[in-house]
Design a protein around this motif. Structure first.
Motif, short mmCIF file in Angstrom:
data_model
loop_
_atom_site.label_atom_id
_atom_site.label_comp_id
_atom_site.label_asym_id
_atom_site.label_seq_id
_atom_site.Cartn_x
_atom_site.Cartn_y
_atom_site.Cartn_z
N ARG A 186 -55.63 -34.00 -80.76
CA ARG A 186 -55.50 -32.90 -79.81
C ARG A 186 -56.80 -32.71 -79.03
NH1 ARG A 186 -51.97 -29.06 -81.38
NH2 ARG A 186 -52.04 -28.54 -79.16
N ARG A 213 -42.27 -33.30 -75.99
CA ARG A 213 -42.45 -31.86 -76.20
C ARG A 213 -43.93 -31.48 -76.10
NH1 ARG A 213 -40.50 -32.56 -82.37
NH2 ARG A 213 -39.98 -34.62 -81.56
N VAL A 214 -44.12 -30.18 -75.89
CA VAL A 214 -45.46 -29.61 -75.78
C VAL A 214 -45.62 -28.61 -76.92
CG1 VAL A 214 -47.00 -28.20 -74.36
CG2 VAL A 214 -45.51 -29.91 -73.28
N ASP A 398 -49.72 -33.75 -77.84
CA ASP A 398 -48.36 -33.54 -77.33
C ASP A 398 -48.19 -34.30 -76.01
OD1 ASP A 398 -49.58 -32.00 -75.32
OD2 ASP A 398 -48.97 -30.07 -76.18
N SER A 399 -47.06 -34.11 -75.35
CA SER A 399 -46.76 -34.88 -74.16
C SER A 399 -47.81 -34.68 -73.06
CB SER A 399 -45.37 -34.49 -73.63
OG SER A 399 -45.02 -35.25 -72.50
N ASP A 400 -48.23 -33.44 -72.84
CA ASP A 400 -49.25 -33.17 -71.82
C ASP A 400 -50.56 -33.85 -72.18
OD1 ASP A 400 -47.44 -31.68 -70.39
OD2 ASP A 400 -48.29 -29.72 -70.94
N GLU A 401 -50.92 -33.80 -73.46
CA GLU A 401 -52.20 -34.39 -73.88
C GLU A 401 -52.17 -35.92 -73.84
OE1 GLU A 401 -53.72 -30.90 -76.93
OE2 GLU A 401 -52.02 -32.17 -77.51
N MET A 403 -50.53 -37.54 -71.59
CA MET A 403 -50.70 -37.81 -70.17
C MET A 403 -52.16 -37.61 -69.74
SD MET A 403 -47.83 -38.91 -69.08
CE MET A 403 -48.17 -38.90 -67.31
N THR A 404 -52.85 -36.65 -70.34
CA THR A 404 -54.27 -36.45 -70.05
C THR A 404 -55.07 -37.69 -70.40
OG1 THR A 404 -54.16 -34.05 -70.37
CG2 THR A 404 -56.32 -35.09 -70.64
N SER A 407 -54.32 -40.50 -68.01
CA SER A 407 -54.90 -40.25 -66.68
C SER A 407 -56.37 -40.62 -66.61
CB SER A 407 -54.72 -38.78 -66.30
OG SER A 407 -53.35 -38.44 -66.24
N ARG A 432 -42.08 -39.89 -67.82
CA ARG A 432 -43.22 -39.14 -67.27
C ARG A 432 -44.26 -40.09 -66.69
NH1 ARG A 432 -45.85 -33.94 -70.12
NH2 ARG A 432 -46.87 -34.03 -68.07
N GLU A 436 -45.06 -39.57 -62.87
CA GLU A 436 -46.30 -38.87 -62.55
C GLU A 436 -47.46 -39.82 -62.22
OE1 GLU A 436 -47.24 -35.85 -65.44
OE2 GLU A 436 -45.12 -35.35 -65.70
#
Length: 452
Positions: A186, A213-214, A398-401, A403-404, A407, A432, A436
């Motif tokens: 995380r 999921r987030v 999670d999914s957002d992390e 992607m971070t 990126s 995603r 994205e």
């Protein structure tokens, strides 16, 4: 020609094994045990598609059982090469693999004694001696340093957060750079460092445990305190199945924070897992792998009563006094947690708190899905305790992390391979990535061969 084949961790969140092959040489990235559903566990007993003796080296991203737990069997089947790992991963693997070999021996003995196994006699996949033999193959590779691998390949580990020693693995071979995420931790975790960015790769192999999921927002300390306090008010015990390495230590940290805030007063806290106790001690030995200083480690570790022997564990099970019990395994698949679950799960005053990912086919997943009867040691046990899911405590990005982290690459790779997730999670992350980032992404099938 350089190829990638996923021998595990494809279409499932367990059993990670990713094989790179070039000019007759083979490097296996991770060597995990399949867990959860029976049809997956049965794969552990089947021979690999390639002979173990033909694999030149193993690169281990971290020591959790679903990434390292097949190593003793690989060695027993003829693997003779080195296993490259960070120093902390080597230390954690010693705890996990010894424990796995010992527990498999004891579980087989218990099944034979009680007669509930379909096999006569029940046998372990490997034993303690096999686990100890596999440890002799470890070769240390420091974070950030380039390490030579067989066949002219080169390796560089970077910190991945997640647990002590966890790394992403950058492998340069045959003019290609392949980056394996391993399991990413995380961002902003209370204990573990953030995953380090990687700037360039021709190919990326990324996990997708939480690809769809987030994690729930909010302060996990407050929510954990609320769960414990309402359980104590009704005279109950909070039982927490926890991964011995990672989650057990984070729980101790949060419980320490609650104690410092005066919320738990004199509530007894038990860490009932010899492996978790030893893993907690490793925090002091690897201070650079986490955020805590030596004094914080000391104070955090002092809040719990550690129970190593079986009689102490039985005394916890027999006690009706309200308390907090942390015990392994994290998905309630084996170990001491099963005896506590049989004792505390039947009482509605108690709470079962799940603090990490629960794979399909595990007792933890069944309980979170609403099942109120689980089979333990051949006996069906009715569960009346309150069930709480705290995914906030997960060690997985999670999914957002995810992607971070992706990126952080400065240029698009030729392809991203999405692995180590259940089908819905992997496909959601694939979508995603394409939407994205505009990168080509694939979800490999088991044993599908890709030319790189």
């Amino acid at each position: 020609m350089l190829t990638l084949t996923c021998l595990g961790g494809a279409g499932t969140v367990t059993g990670s094994k990713h094989l790179l092959t070039h000019d007759g040489r083979r490097i296996l990235v991770d060597c995990g045990l399949f867990q959860g559903l029976k049809n997956l566990r049965e794969l552990n007993w089947e021979p690999l598609p390639v002979p173990a003796s033909s694999i030149d080296a193993v690169v281990l991203t971290h020591a959790h059982l679903d990434h390292s737990g097949y190593l003793p069997r690989l060695v027993a089947d003829g693997f003779t090469g080195p296993v490259f790992a960070t120093p902390a991963t080597r230390d954690v693997a010693e705890l996990i693999l010894r424990d796995a070999g010992y527990l498999q021996e004891k579980d087989a003995e218990y099944a034979n004694r009680k007669g509930f196994s379909k096999h006569s006699p029940a046998l372990p996949l490997y034993d303690l001696a096999d686990a100890e033999a596999s440890l002799e193959h470890f070769t240390l590779a420091e974070f950030g340093e380039e390490t030579a691998l067989p066949g002219g390949a080169r390796l560089r580990f970077r910190r991945a957060g997640h647990i002590l020693g966890a790394a992403t693995a950058e492998i340069d071979w045959a003019g290609r750079r392949i980056v394996f995420s391993g399991d990413l931790g995380r961002y902003g975790d209370a204990m573990m460092v953030d995953p380090e960015p990687v700037e360039r790769a021709d190919y990326i192999v990324v996990e997708s445990t939480y690809g769809d999921r987030v994690h729930e927002p909010g302060d996990p300390v407050d929510r954990l305190g609320d769960v414990i306090e309402r359980t104590l008010k009704r005279g109950g015990t909070v039982l927490i199945p926890a991964f011995a390495v990672g989650r057990a230590q984070l729980l101790l940290y949060y419980l320490w924070q609650l104690k410092r805030a005066g919320r738990l007063d004199s509530t007894p806290i038990y860490l009932d897992s010899p492996m978790a106790i030893d893993a907690t001690g490793l925090l002091h030995a690897h201070l650079a792998d986490h955020r805590l200083d030596r004094e914080s480690c000391r104070q955090m570790c002092a809040i719990a009563e550690y129970t190593r022997d079986v009689e102490q564990s039985k005394a916890i099970t027999a006690s009706a006094y309200p308390k907090v019990v942390i015990s392994a395994s994290g998905m309630a698949t084996g170990g001491r947690i099963l005896h506590h679950l049989k004792a505390f799960g039947r009482d509605p005053r108690n709470t079962l708190l799940f603090a990490g990912y629960q794979a399909a086919g595990t007792r933890g997943r069944a309980l979170l899905a609403g099942k109120r009867e689980v089979k333990i040691h051949g006996e069906w046990i009715g569960i009346e305790a309150e069930i709480v899911d705290m995914s906030q405590l997960s060690a997985h990005a999670d999914s957002d992390e995810l992607m971070t982290w992706l990126s952080g690459f400065r240029a698009a790779p030729a392809r991203v391979f999405v692995v180590h997730g259940e089908p819905e999670a992997s496909d959601a992350l694939r979508v995603r990535i394409r939407r994205e980032l505009g990168w080509e992404a694939r979800v490999p099938r088991p044993e599908q061969v890709f030319e790189l």
